[in-house]
Write a protein that holds these residues in place. Structure first.
Motif, mmCIF file in Angstrom:
data_model
loop_
_atom_site.group_PDB
_atom_site.id
_atom_site.type_symbol
_atom_site.label_atom_id
_atom_site.label_comp_id
_atom_site.label_asym_id
_atom_site.label_seq_id
_atom_site.Cartn_x
_atom_site.Cartn_y
_atom_site.Cartn_z
ATOM 1 N N VAL A 134 3.201 12.839 -0.161
ATOM 2 C CA VAL A 134 2.204 12.287 0.747
ATOM 3 C C VAL A 134 1.745 13.397 1.678
ATOM 4 C CG1 VAL A 134 1.726 10.568 2.519
ATOM 5 C CG2 VAL A 134 3.291 10.024 0.634
ATOM 6 N N TYR A 136 0.846 -1.192 0.000
ATOM 7 C CA TYR A 136 0.000 0.000 0.000
ATOM 8 C C TYR A 136 0.881 1.241 0.000
ATOM 9 C CZ TYR A 136 -4.045 -2.913 1.350
ATOM 10 O OH TYR A 136 -5.042 -3.847 1.395
ATOM 11 N N GLU A 137 0.533 2.200 -0.851
ATOM 12 C CA GLU A 137 1.275 3.448 -0.949
ATOM 13 C C GLU A 137 0.359 4.582 -0.521
ATOM 14 O OE1 GLU A 137 4.340 3.178 -1.523
ATOM 15 O OE2 GLU A 137 4.412 1.143 -2.327
ATOM 16 N N ASP A 138 0.691 5.232 0.578
ATOM 17 C CA ASP A 138 -0.176 6.248 1.156
ATOM 18 C C ASP A 138 -0.250 7.504 0.301
ATOM 19 O OD1 ASP A 138 -0.860 4.693 3.341
ATOM 20 O OD2 ASP A 138 0.863 5.367 4.512
ATOM 21 N N ARG A 143 -6.187 7.711 2.688
ATOM 22 C CA ARG A 143 -6.258 7.022 1.393
ATOM 23 C C ARG A 143 -4.903 6.434 1.003
ATOM 24 N NH1 ARG A 143 -8.427 12.141 0.980
ATOM 25 N NH2 ARG A 143 -10.703 12.271 0.741
ATOM 26 N N PHE A 144 -4.976 5.420 0.156
ATOM 27 C CA PHE A 144 -3.747 4.807 -0.348
ATOM 28 C C PHE A 144 -4.001 4.203 -1.717
ATOM 29 C CE2 PHE A 144 -5.964 1.501 2.058
ATOM 30 C CZ PHE A 144 -5.961 0.428 1.174
ATOM 31 N N GLY A 183 -3.351 0.732 -3.760
ATOM 32 C CA GLY A 183 -3.024 -0.669 -3.472
ATOM 33 C C GLY A 183 -3.483 -1.572 -4.594
ATOM 34 N N ARG A 232 4.415 4.900 -6.589
ATOM 35 C CA ARG A 232 3.989 5.484 -5.320
ATOM 36 C C ARG A 232 3.796 6.989 -5.519
ATOM 37 N NH1 ARG A 232 9.388 5.449 -5.448
ATOM 38 N NH2 ARG A 232 10.518 7.252 -4.606
ATOM 39 N N ARG A 260 4.347 -2.526 4.918
ATOM 40 C CA ARG A 260 3.184 -1.895 4.275
ATOM 41 C C ARG A 260 3.503 -1.442 2.855
ATOM 42 N NH1 ARG A 260 -1.700 0.519 5.368
ATOM 43 N NH2 ARG A 260 -2.171 2.463 4.216
ATOM 44 N N SER A 261 4.560 -0.687 2.680
ATOM 45 C CA SER A 261 4.858 -0.090 1.377
ATOM 46 C C SER A 261 5.869 -0.923 0.590
ATOM 47 C CB SER A 261 5.426 1.319 1.569
ATOM 48 O OG SER A 261 6.714 1.247 2.172
#
Length: 401
Positions: free
Chosen positions: A285, A198-200, A205-206, A208, A281, A252-253
């Motif tokens: 952010v 997942y990329e914030d 929100r992200f 994915g 990504r 996560r990322s």
């Protein structure tokens, strides 16, 4: 798959999931296993010993103080008889007593007195499973060599939904059957990455993808069953650590997964990149939630994520590299191009969609390597993972053995 003449000691502790253990006995017997059942006193309040006796064809033991059985040291005989001990369900109380080395009933005494591998299938309320005391006991038992099967996530008898549900009988049967399989990766260290990244965009929100992680987790479990020492790097998924996996790293990322894999690969003989790593990504952010402005479009500037397989392949010395290619079209062309371009030892290609790949219980793979290929027909992901590991082991031994 067969368990013919394999000796399985099934321990049943007190919990509503004990009813599933009746079907488990039947499924083990269908594969010709010899099954003997030992129940805790609490378990008899949920299922009668007579039921297990009828299903197993063997007398059921409950008490350590059975004068007739213990005249010949029956608990020691049982402990020596077992090739595998499976406790299903394994309640929070049973896990605590095992973790503290107690032998205050027949089942815990057998677990301490036997040299057979111990498998535990936890079953309890999701809040109990998450309690630090239970997790500490689990960590202790893992450190001592016990292997956990589950728990699963789902509806519970109490009405809750979450982790703590006992695995289904067929899953437990398959895990035991696989534990008697070949040790094609014995002595090797295998690193597996699994799940999405997942990329914030902002704190809410992200970006994915739809990967559930089930295929990668099945691969990690199959590698452990084949005798490997397995490290699993997992993206954001709600899956229990597979049985036999020695170490799990949650990320996560894509950048976090890249760092974790590169660090762990130093000690790995084989790397299997089953994770669906995001290619891009957001370059910026936001520290606060981005607010919608009526009539305005939102433009995100994306930058390329580091490529894990390419980074490993560029090293002078690196593990045997197995990539995955999940494609919606031209699967063979894309997979073979990725194999050559990244300098991989093997790639597993699969069609996404049509009930296969992401968000599906089944999958099908085509394996490619420099001078060959193999088709793995559609099957449940655990079975497909075992076939994949067999091919990986064969290619590893042929090229680096």
């Amino acid at each position: 798959m067969s368990l013919a003449q394999r000796r399985i000691l099934l321990g049943v502790s007190g919990g509503i999931a004990a009813y599933k253990s009746c079907e488990l006995v039947r499924r083990l017997r269908d594969l010709e296993a010899e099954v003997r059942v030992v129940m805790t006193e609490g378990a008899t309040h949920f299922v009668s010993p007579t039921t297990f006796q009828a299903l197993s064809g063997q007398s059921v033991r409950v008490s350590l103080w059975d004068a007739q059985a213990e005249a010949a040291m029956g608990h020691i005989e049982l402990a020596r008889w077992a090739e595998r001990i499976l406790v299903a369900p394994a309640s929070a109380d049973l896990l605590a007593r095992l973790a503290h080395g107690q032998a205050d009933d027949l089942l815990t005494t057998l677990c301490l007195a036997s040299a057979a591998p111990l498998y535990l299938a936890p079953a309890m309320n999701q809040q109990m499973w998450a309690h630090p005391a239970v997790q500490a006991n689990i960590a202790t038992l893992r450190q001592r060599g016990a292997q956990l099967l589950g728990p699963a996530v789902g509806d519970q008898a109490c009405g809750d939904i979450g982790s703590g549900r006992m695995l289904e009988p067929h899953e437990l049967r398959d895990a035991l059957a696989a534990s008697f399989g070949n040790q094609s990766l014995a002595g090797l260290r295998v690193l597996v990455s699994a799940g999405p990244t997942y990329e914030d965009i902002d704190p809410v929100r992200f970006i994915g993808n739809r990967s559930s992680g089930r295929m990668g987790f099945a691969v990690a479990e199959a590698a452990a069953q084949a005798g490997a020492e397995v490290t699993l790097v997992a993206g954001p998924v709600s899956l229990a650590t597979p049985a036999g996996v020695m170490r799990r790293v949650d990320v996560r990322s894509a950048a976090q997964m890249h760092a974790a894999v590169i660090g762990a690969a130093v000690h790995a003989d084989i790397y299997i990149g089953a994770a669906a790593v995001g290619d891009y990504r957001p370059l910026e952010v936001s520290a606060v939630k981005l607010k919608k402005r009526d009539g305005d479009d939102l433009t995100l500037r994306l930058g390329e994520n580091p490529d894990i397989l390419a980074s490993l392949a560029a090293q002078t010395e690196h593990p045997f590299l197995v990539g995955f290619a999940a494609e919606t079209h031209d699967v063979a062309d894309y997979a073979q191009g990725k194999l050559r371009r990244k300098g991989l030892d093997m790639i597993a290609a699969n069609q996404v969609g049509g009930g296969l790949g992401f968000e599906a219980a089944d999958n099908a793979l085509t394996l490619y390597w420099a001078d060959g290929a193999a088709e793995l027909a559609r099957a449940a992901k655990p079975e497909l993972a075992r076939q994949l590991i067999a091919h990986v082991a064969a290619r590893y031994r042929a090229t680096r053995g």
